[in-house]
Design a protein around this motif. Structure first.
Motif, PDB file in Angstrom:
ATOM      1  N   ASN A 414       0.996 -17.757  33.379  1.00 47.98           N
ATOM      2  CA  ASN A 414       1.126 -16.068  33.640  1.00 47.98           C
ATOM      3  C   ASN A 414       0.170 -15.950  34.708  1.00 47.98           C
ATOM      4  N   LYS A 415       0.624 -16.046  35.375  1.00 43.35           N
ATOM      5  CA  LYS A 415      -0.077 -15.956  36.302  1.00 43.35           C
ATOM      6  C   LYS A 415      -0.312 -14.251  37.187  1.00 43.35           C
ATOM      7  N   HIS A 416       0.696 -13.838  36.679  1.00 40.83           N
ATOM      8  CA  HIS A 416       0.995 -11.930  36.918  1.00 40.83           C
ATOM      9  C   HIS A 416       1.806 -11.403  36.461  1.00 40.83           C
ATOM     10  N   PRO A 417       1.088 -11.265  35.280  1.00 41.05           N
ATOM     11  CA  PRO A 417       2.180 -10.301  34.588  1.00 41.05           C
ATOM     12  C   PRO A 417       2.016  -8.442  34.389  1.00 41.05           C
ATOM     13  N   GLU A 418       1.094  -8.262  35.635  1.00 42.54           N
ATOM     14  CA  GLU A 418       0.624  -7.248  35.251  1.00 42.54           C
ATOM     15  C   GLU A 418       2.161  -6.089  36.561  1.00 42.54           C
ATOM     16  N   VAL A 419       2.661  -7.107  36.962  1.00 43.77           N
ATOM     17  CA  VAL A 419       3.479  -5.944  38.414  1.00 43.77           C
ATOM     18  C   VAL A 419       5.053  -6.510  37.402  1.00 43.77           C
ATOM     19  N   SER A 420       5.618  -4.878  37.391  1.00 40.32           N
ATOM     20  CA  SER A 420       6.961  -4.947  36.968  1.00 40.32           C
ATOM     21  C   SER A 420       7.737  -3.728  37.357  1.00 40.32           C
ATOM     22  N   TRP A 421       8.786  -3.246  38.074  1.00 39.34           N
ATOM     23  CA  TRP A 421       9.285  -2.228  38.487  1.00 39.34           C
ATOM     24  C   TRP A 421       9.132  -1.078  37.931  1.00 39.34           C
ATOM     25  N   THR A 422       8.884  -1.148  37.128  1.00 38.91           N
ATOM     26  CA  THR A 422       7.508   0.223  36.138  1.00 38.91           C
ATOM     27  C   THR A 422       6.663   0.399  37.080  1.00 38.91           C
ATOM     28  N   SER A 423       5.442  -0.519  37.025  1.00 43.62           N
ATOM     29  CA  SER A 423       4.557  -0.480  36.932  1.00 43.62           C
ATOM     30  C   SER A 423       3.991  -0.236  38.885  1.00 43.62           C
ATOM     31  N   LEU A 424       4.776  -0.379  40.044  1.00 48.80           N
ATOM     32  CA  LEU A 424       5.290  -0.348  40.759  1.00 48.80           C
ATOM     33  C   LEU A 424       5.653   1.413  41.054  1.00 48.80           C
ATOM     34  N   TRP A 425       6.853   1.320  40.428  1.00 44.43           N
ATOM     35  CA  TRP A 425       7.611   2.885  41.325  1.00 44.43           C
ATOM     36  C   TRP A 425       7.545   3.679  40.046  1.00 44.43           C
TER      37      TRP A 425
END
Length: 761
Positions: A414-425
């Motif tokens: 589970n390397k990159h859980p902090e990334v999602s469309w919501t968290s980016l945009w």
């Protein structure tokens, strides 16, 4: 003369020399064609490789989590009363090679994660005749454990691991420390057993909250004082908690010891305010579950700010304290997480990230990221609810004790859980924020930091910088190109055009340096004069033009056509000198002597010395040569017979310019503007040095910004290769790449349509 006259000259086009000349020319044409083709294909391949490489670095961000069973064995037994021993606490050390099992008989068993072999056993210093009744950790990533005893006392322990390398092989030696002494601390002076307990430790104090078996609540504070010789003394303060009305499921203390959460089995939470430690008070009693559901499990997330709640209806939610309109703190539900409705059995917060793992009554594992509000994994790993579980500090190993006494070890990806469309945009409600916001903050000085990876402030800053730069550059460059190509004398044009094009050779780092160290303070100190210049300069130029038109013909004709621009130079210098010279007078007369304070206090407009105005002027100066050169070439390349024909038909020079020359040159002018915009969007050093480089979303011309390109330049040297931060910077580069690609594609489509429309002129 007759056609076959013997005196007619005869030209032979088939001589050996001409044949050789044609062959050489044909060969040159072929070589040029191949070379141009290879060059064009090479450019396309290079762009495609850049695109592929960016995707190669970005794709891992989109991968979901996965788990893989790596071991299964009988849970290591205790050396005393193995049949009675229950697991009260399970944990692993940093490398996930050695695990710790704390049992109800007061023995700690250290064992190998790989095969379950016992590494060491430690019998805790529990007084004779007492039993271990409850255990609490001070929080994720903290190894202080509070052990509640049946006589109303608490024993505090820490698990430690010493790493050595005998014969170049790693050896992990575990041990148990007693940071507050081997004698238990008294909590219930009446000697009642403890059923629930919570602990929090800071550099200066230790706070323990507990509930006894007779439903009395206790709050004890131990103040630590360290002498100059390093001796530590502890002072005990016994405090009174509010009355408990319901059966307590869990007690939790925030890491700053200002708040205590007493969660009942019925799904309510009592929020106790301990900021005034002498008089703790009930802040609120809230229902934190839905449909009268009971609590499945509740934990504090990493950092102790957020409360993670899972109920018997399978609902998962995150709560933390937020100030209301009256500036009072209140616990608020921030977000919910998807689940199929199976009752929650166990929640395991990660030690270094804002995520957690959840296991339900059916043995289904789910992995969540709170900031990204993303479900990373949902997979059945057990046949029923686990007895106990532990996630390794690096969140790469999961230990689960099954109800049949077997322990299952799983490797977690589970390397990159902090990334999602919501968290980016989208707006995200971060911990300790009053409301959802767009924020970029990729690092901090502590391990409990919540990374904020919103690209919106960076994209906004990129467009803001380009917008102000284009406002400055576009009218000046296009108008200058029109005059130079259409009205200026050829002799003067041959001097002016190379000088303007030479401006493009100035390194942008030099422009940024001058903008940051000279232009920014100059504008701040002369802001009224600068705005006066923007008003007076057009008036002065128009006024001089009108006055010149009224001059006698003898004077006007003394200046040859196409050289009149030189007359404007002293006018511009004089008006600039007057406007900037009256800056102090205007500031005193109109702004009480301080225009910056007037803007901030009276108008509510924040002022930053390195702002968008500085960027607009500096970057506009850098973009002007690009737009000017391409526009001037496009206008100058309009066939002369078109303008001569228009003039011959009675059109004025201005009519010829606006109705014939500019429409014909419009594809080139449009290309110039788009190329200039691309230059402004991709500019790095000027923005980096001439602004505050702050990732904020504010259209205010007196505030700074941070652009995508500048952000990449600043942070890529500091990011760990392969980390989430590193890959998001590549994602920012991909966004910038795609933006310029889309803009240039649209520009080419529009340019081709303009060519078709005006190509028949």
């Amino acid at each position: 003369m007759k056609e076959n006259s013997p005196n007619a000259p005869v030209i032979d086009f088939d001589t050996p020399a001409l044949r050789m000349h044609r062959k050489v020319r044909s060969l040159k044409d072929k070589i040029a064609e191949i070379g141009i083709g290879i060059g064009g294909i090479s450019v396309i391949i290079a762009i495609l490789l850049i695109f592929i490489y960016l995707l190669y670095e970005i794709i891992p961000l989109m991968k979901s989590a996965s788990v893989e069973p790596v071991a299964e064995y009988q849970m290591p037994a205790t050396s005393v009363r193995p049949d009675e021993a229950r697991t009260l606490y399970l944990a692993t050390e940093e490398q996930a090679e050695v695990a710790m099992r704390l049992t109800s008989v007061g023995e700690v068993v250290f064992f190998s994660v790989a095969d379950g072999q016992v590494v060491d056993r430690v019998q805790l210093n529990i007084p004779a005749g007492t039993e271990l009744t409850t255990v609490a950790s001070s929080g994720p990533a903290k190894n202080l454990l509070a052990l509640g005893l049946s006589d109303g006392r608490v024993l505090l322990i820490k698990d430690r691991y010493r790493i050595t390398y005998p014969n170049d092989e790693r050896l992990i030696t575990p041990r148990i420390d007693y940071p507050y002494g081997e004698e238990p601390l008294v909590i219930s002076e009446a000697g009642s057993g403890l059923s629930k307990i919570a602990v929090s430790e800071t550099d200066s104090s230790l706070l323990i909250s507990a509930v006894s078996t007779d439903k009395k609540a206790y709050l004890v504070q131990y103040l630590k004082e360290e002498s100059l010789l390093g001796d530590v003394t502890i002072e005990r303060n016994s405090l009174q908690l509010p009355v408990i009305e319901n059966d307590i499921h869990s007690m939790l203390i925030g890491p700053d010891q200002n708040w205590i959460y007493m969660v009942s089995n019925k799904g309510t939470v009592d929020v106790v305010d301990t900021r005034d430690m002498d008089t703790p008070k009930l802040n609120a009693r809230l229902k934190i579950t839905e449909q009268n559901s009971g609590i499945g499990d509740v934990k504090l997330q990493l950092g102790g700010i957020s409360l993670l709640v899972g109920d018997k209806n399978g609902q998962l939610s995150q709560w933390f304290l937020v100030r209301d309109d009256q500036n009072e703190w209140g616990l608020k539900r921030i977000r919910s997480f998807e689940h199929d409705g199976t009752p929650v059995a166990l929640m395991l917060p990660e030690h270094r990230r804002k995520g957690f793992l959840m296991l339900d009554e059916k043995g289904q594992l789910s992995i969540y990221s709170t900031t990204a509000q993303r479900t990373m994994l949902t997979e059945k790993v057990l046949g029923a609810a686990p007895v106990a579980g532990a996630i390794s500090p690096r969140a790469d190993y999961l230990l689960l004790e099954r109800q049949d006494g077997m322990l299952q070890a799983l490797e977690v990806y589970n390397k990159h859980p902090e990334v999602s469309w919501t968290s980016l945009w989208d707006k995200v409600w971060y911990e300790s924020y009053e409301e959802p916001a767009y924020t970029w903050q990729s690092s901090a000085s502590n391990n409990e930091f919540e990374p904020k990876y919103s690209l919106m402030p960076l994209a906004f800053g990129t467009l803001k910088a380009a917008f102000y730069a284009m406002i400055v550059a576009t009218p000046l460059a296009i108008c200058g190109a029109i005059y130079t190509a259409y009205f200026m004398a050829p002799a003067l044009r041959r001097k002016i055009k190379p000088v303007i094009e030479l401006m493009e050779a100035l390194p942008t780092v030099v422009l940024g340096f001058l903008a940051g160290l000279f232009l920014a303070p100059f504008l701040e100190n002369n802001l009224p004069g600068v705005f006066a210049l923007l008003i007076l300069l057009p008036i002065g130029m128009v006024g001089f033009g009108f006055a010149w038109a009224q001059m006698p013909d003898k004077i006007r004709h003394a200046v040859p056509d196409g050289w009149h621009a030189l007359l404007m130079v002293p006018v511009v210098l004089l008006v600039s000198w007057l406007a900037l010279g009256m800056s102090s007078t205007l500031e005193i007369a109109l702004f009480d002597g301080n225009v910056r304070s007037w803007l901030t206090d009276e108008m509510g407009i924040p002022f930053d010395q390195r702002n968008a105005l500085v960027v607009g002027l500096a970057m506009g100066f850098a973009v002007i040569p690009t737009i000017f050169s391409i526009t001037e070439d496009a206008i100058f390349a309009v066939p002369k017979h078109l303008s001569y024909g228009s003039l011959a038909l009675g059109a004025t020079p201005w009519q010829t310019l606006t109705r014939v020359v500019l429409p014909t040159a419009s594809p080139g002018v449009f290309s110039a503007v788009m190329i200039g915009m691309g230059r402004a969007v991709g500019e790095t050093m000027i923005v980096l040095m001439a602004t505050g480089n702050t990732p904020i979303m504010d259209v205010n011309i007196f505030e700074g910004m941070r652009t995508l390109a500048a952000n990449i330049a600043v942070e890529i040297p500091e990011s760990a290769v392969g980390s989430t931060h590193y890959r998001i910077l590549f994602l920012a580069a991909f966004v910038l790449f795609m933006f310029t690609f889309v803009v240039n594609t649209l520009a080419e489509v529009i340019r081709q349509r303009l060519r078709k429309k005006y190509g028949a002129l």
